[in-house]
Design an enzyme around this catalytic site. Structure first.
Site, mmCIF file in Angstrom:
data_model
loop_
_atom_site.group_PDB
_atom_site.id
_atom_site.type_symbol
_atom_site.label_atom_id
_atom_site.label_comp_id
_atom_site.label_asym_id
_atom_site.label_seq_id
_atom_site.Cartn_x
_atom_site.Cartn_y
_atom_site.Cartn_z
ATOM 1 N N GLU A 174 20.431 -25.350 -8.099
ATOM 2 C CA GLU A 174 21.549 -24.554 -8.608
ATOM 3 C C GLU A 174 22.005 -25.012 -9.987
ATOM 4 O OE1 GLU A 174 24.861 -24.676 -5.873
ATOM 5 O OE2 GLU A 174 24.612 -26.807 -5.488
ATOM 6 N N ARG B 91 24.390 -28.102 4.409
ATOM 7 C CA ARG B 91 24.527 -28.534 3.019
ATOM 8 C C ARG B 91 25.528 -29.685 3.016
ATOM 9 N NH1 ARG B 91 26.644 -25.347 -1.528
ATOM 10 N NH2 ARG B 91 28.469 -24.826 -0.386
ATOM 11 N N ASN C 19 24.698 -18.616 -7.167
ATOM 12 C CA ASN C 19 26.069 -18.491 -7.700
ATOM 13 C C ASN C 19 26.274 -19.511 -8.813
ATOM 14 O OD1 ASN C 19 26.273 -16.840 -5.463
ATOM 15 N ND2 ASN C 19 27.255 -18.389 -4.207
ATOM 16 N N ASP C 20 25.906 -20.756 -8.514
ATOM 17 C CA ASP C 20 26.053 -21.790 -9.536
ATOM 18 C C ASP C 20 24.933 -21.722 -10.564
ATOM 19 O OD1 ASP C 20 28.465 -23.177 -9.057
ATOM 20 O OD2 ASP C 20 27.599 -24.036 -7.245
ATOM 21 N N HIS D 256 35.091 -18.834 -3.818
ATOM 22 C CA HIS D 256 34.874 -19.215 -2.420
ATOM 23 C C HIS D 256 35.739 -18.429 -1.459
ATOM 24 C CE1 HIS D 256 32.414 -22.404 -4.164
ATOM 25 N NE2 HIS D 256 31.714 -22.188 -3.079
ATOM 26 N N CYS E 246 20.072 -19.003 -1.074
ATOM 27 C CA CYS E 246 21.268 -18.906 -0.243
ATOM 28 C C CYS E 246 22.495 -18.481 -1.050
ATOM 29 C CB CYS E 246 21.541 -20.224 0.481
ATOM 30 S SG CYS E 246 21.869 -21.578 -0.642
ATOM 31 N N ARG F 104 32.156 -18.956 -12.874
ATOM 32 C CA ARG F 104 32.101 -17.961 -11.807
ATOM 33 C C ARG F 104 33.485 -17.559 -11.308
ATOM 34 N NH1 ARG F 104 29.400 -21.498 -6.879
ATOM 35 N NH2 ARG F 104 30.423 -20.066 -5.451
#
Ligand code: PEP
Ligand code: MG
Length: 578
Positions: free
Chosen positions: A446, A348, A469-470, A190, A517, A480
């Protein structure tokens, strides 16, 4: 001059002075009693001096919060300021030092921990919440005593650190950050995502030096500490991955030339503003932006974002000692929506957990937090937290074109439970006569479970947005955050791409749009494939929007999965106001 290399995580070129951020006070050393080399008087004087510096830092933060962030954040700093004058805390620390055998910083942290524990046990909720404030101020004093760098930047600087936590990154003054060079980090951590959102050049996995000398210096071995680089100058080429500490004149000239070229390319891209993302074969793809904070909207408008595809609302919760109130969240969401002026803003809902940690939800420590109590799981088990956010979103939805989506869904039952809480919130707002609107409700896909069940899930929601990403992390069983996994964490993995194809097909079969996204949305190698799969919206960091739009407009790819007879549109969501 020391020349180093790393991996680019946000492209850009910059140069300036270094601010070297060391690890956080709490983790930096043991807070138990220690053998001190200094006398009691010296330790007392270190504490008293640090106390004065802490007061000055907080005064500055109060001023900053009042002008930029908002009155509520300023109030928290005011509480911190009052605590610094509280004899109960300060005298306790002095007494502990006077007993001898303990350093000033260790005494400060020990008293902080004890008093925080006492507050946490009180019945009164307000007093309970003060526990985090006590920890906050005592960590601040301890950091100052240790001479560790304040995270409050005084002048524009390039930040060097081993790694940054999301909470540290949000606390930095973005207007004063020229770039980041981090020793660790991954593309999808992040901290990296935040840097990209802010469009700040970032190099990760940098081979920072253990020593600097006339010949340049020596890269630190894995188990060796990096030498203090504060005050040195640096030139950063976060396009090639090279960086130079104390660059010579010739290198600095080359960096300046490279920066001019980079800026010219950027000017050319700005010429695409106002043009739609339509491929040569006529497939329309909305180019949306990912944001983490209210201020990011400026970057979205500058880069002609057609909407916000992901507002990571949890960043509002980070780097503070208590959650944002309904009012504070309402103001943040309403401000984003009104600034976007009718364009879609997808919020979100809270995605705390894994690397995004806060103390105040009192979540137990976990062995495997990426698979733990995070995101929608927290919201469903602590509905009062969820309801506060939902109330803010519903109220803000009356001020603009707001949609919302739930993260980390794995099955329909969770969506139904979340929607039931939404219905309760709506009933309450209606009974109160509050101004609100019902937002479109989507989900993030995800987890592999949600991808596999996407055909069924699509019948119950208004849109999908894929969090690659997830999805990559959980599909390939690769953390990750783990920089040692290299290419094993591969978002191009055949299984991830196959799931993406199925998700878009299942969304369209149910008449709803599908977007992406995760960071993969900006991957230049996959734009054609996403068009072929039929994705309707790609949401990327603001600085990546125009390059993406250009690739869409130049793409010859044929779409095999156009959304026919849409039940929902993300382009023009009709608002039903109450
Ligand atoms: C994702 O997982 O792809 C995503 C967009 O969410 P985050 O990166 O915040 O987990
Ligand atoms: Mg995610």
């Amino acid at each position: 001059m020391y020349q180093g290399r790393g991996r680019c995580a946000c492209a850009g070129i910059t140069y300036g002075k270094i601010v070297h951020i060391k690890s956080a006070a709490d983790s930096a050393s043991d807070n138990s009693a220690c053998q001190c080399a200094l006398s009691v008087e010296e330790e007392l004087s270190r504490f008293e001096q640090a106390l004065e510096v802490a007061k000055a830092e907080i005064d500055e933060l109060i001023e900053k919060a009042q002008s930029d962030i908002g009155a509520e954040q300023a109030e928290i700093f005011e509480i911190h300021r009052m605590m610094l004058d509280d004899p109960d805390i300060c005298d306790n620390i002095s007494d502990r030092i006077k007993q001898g055998g303990i350093s000033a910083d260790a005494a400060t942290l020990a008293v902080g921990a004890e008093q925080a524990a006492e507050f946490a046990q009180l019945d009164d909720d307000y007093m309970k919440e003060r526990a985090a404030d006590i920890k906050d101020i005592t960590s601040r004093i301890a950091r100052i005593i240790r001479g560790e760098q304040s995270i409050t930047l005084i002048e524009s600087s390039v930040i060097i650190a081993d790694d940054l936590q999301p909470s540290q990154t949000v606390a930095l003054d973005r207007n004063k950050i020229l770039g980041f060079v981090l020793r660790h980090g991954t593309q999808n951590s992040h901290a990296s995502i935040l840097a990209r959102t802010m469009n700040i050049p970032l190099i990760i996995n940098a081979n920072l030096p253990s020593t600097l000398d006339a010949d340049g210096g020596k890269a630190a071995a894995a188990d060796e500490a990096v030498c203090d680089l504060s005050g040195h100058s640096i030139a950063v080429n976060a396009v090639t991955g090279d960086y130079y500490i104390d660059p010579d004149t010739e290198t600095l000239e080359q960096i300046k030339l490279a920066k001019d070229k980079f800026d010219q390319e950027r000017m050319r891209q700005l010429g695409l503003c106002g043009l739609p993302g339509v491929s040569k074969q006529g497939h329309r793809v909305l180019t949306f932006a990912n944001i983490g904070q209210v201020d990011d909207v400026e970057q979205v408008l500058e880069n002609d974002g057609e909407g916000i595809g992901l507002f990571r609302s949890e960043f509002l919760y980070l780097g503070r000692s208590e959650p944002p109130s309904e009012e504070e969240q309402f103001k943040a969401y309403a401000k984003v929506a009104s600034t976007m002026n009718g364009k879609t803003v997808i919020i979100r809902t809270l995605d705390i957990g894994a690397d995004k940690k806060v103390d105040y939800f009192n979540l137990p420590a976990e062995e495997n937090p990426a698979m733990g109590m995070r995101a929608l799981r927290i919201c469903l088990t602590q509905p009062e937290i969820f309801k506060t956010q939902l109330r803010a979103i519903y109220r803000a939805a009356a001020r603009g074109n707001i949609a919302m989506m739930f993260p980390m869904v794995t099955r329909l039952k969770e969506v139904e439970q979340a929607k039931a809480i939404c219905a309760e919130v709506e009933t309450e707002l209606k009974q109160e006569g509050a101004e609100y609107a019902v937002p479109k409700i989507g989900i993030m896909i995800e987890t592999p479970a949600a991808a596999i069940l996407s055909g069924e899930l699509a019948k119950h929601v208004d849109f999908f947005s894929v969090g690659t990403n997830d999805l990559t992390q959980y599909t390939t069983a690769c953390d990750r955050q783990n920089q040692n996994l290299g290419d094993f964490y591969d978002p191009h993995h055949e299984a991830v791409l196959e799931l993406l194809r199925q998700i878009a097909a299942n969304a369209h079969a149910a008449g709803i749009p599908a977007g992406i996204c995760g960071e993969l949305a900006a991957d230049p190698e996959l734009t054609d494939l996403f068009i072929e799969m039929g994705f309707d919206e790609l949401s990327v960091s603001p600085g990546a929007i125009l390059a993406l739009r250009e690739r869409i407009r130049n793409s010859e790819a044929a779409c095999h999965n156009e959304l026919q007879n849409p039940r929902v549109s993300l382009e023009a969501v009709k608002l039903k106001r109450h």
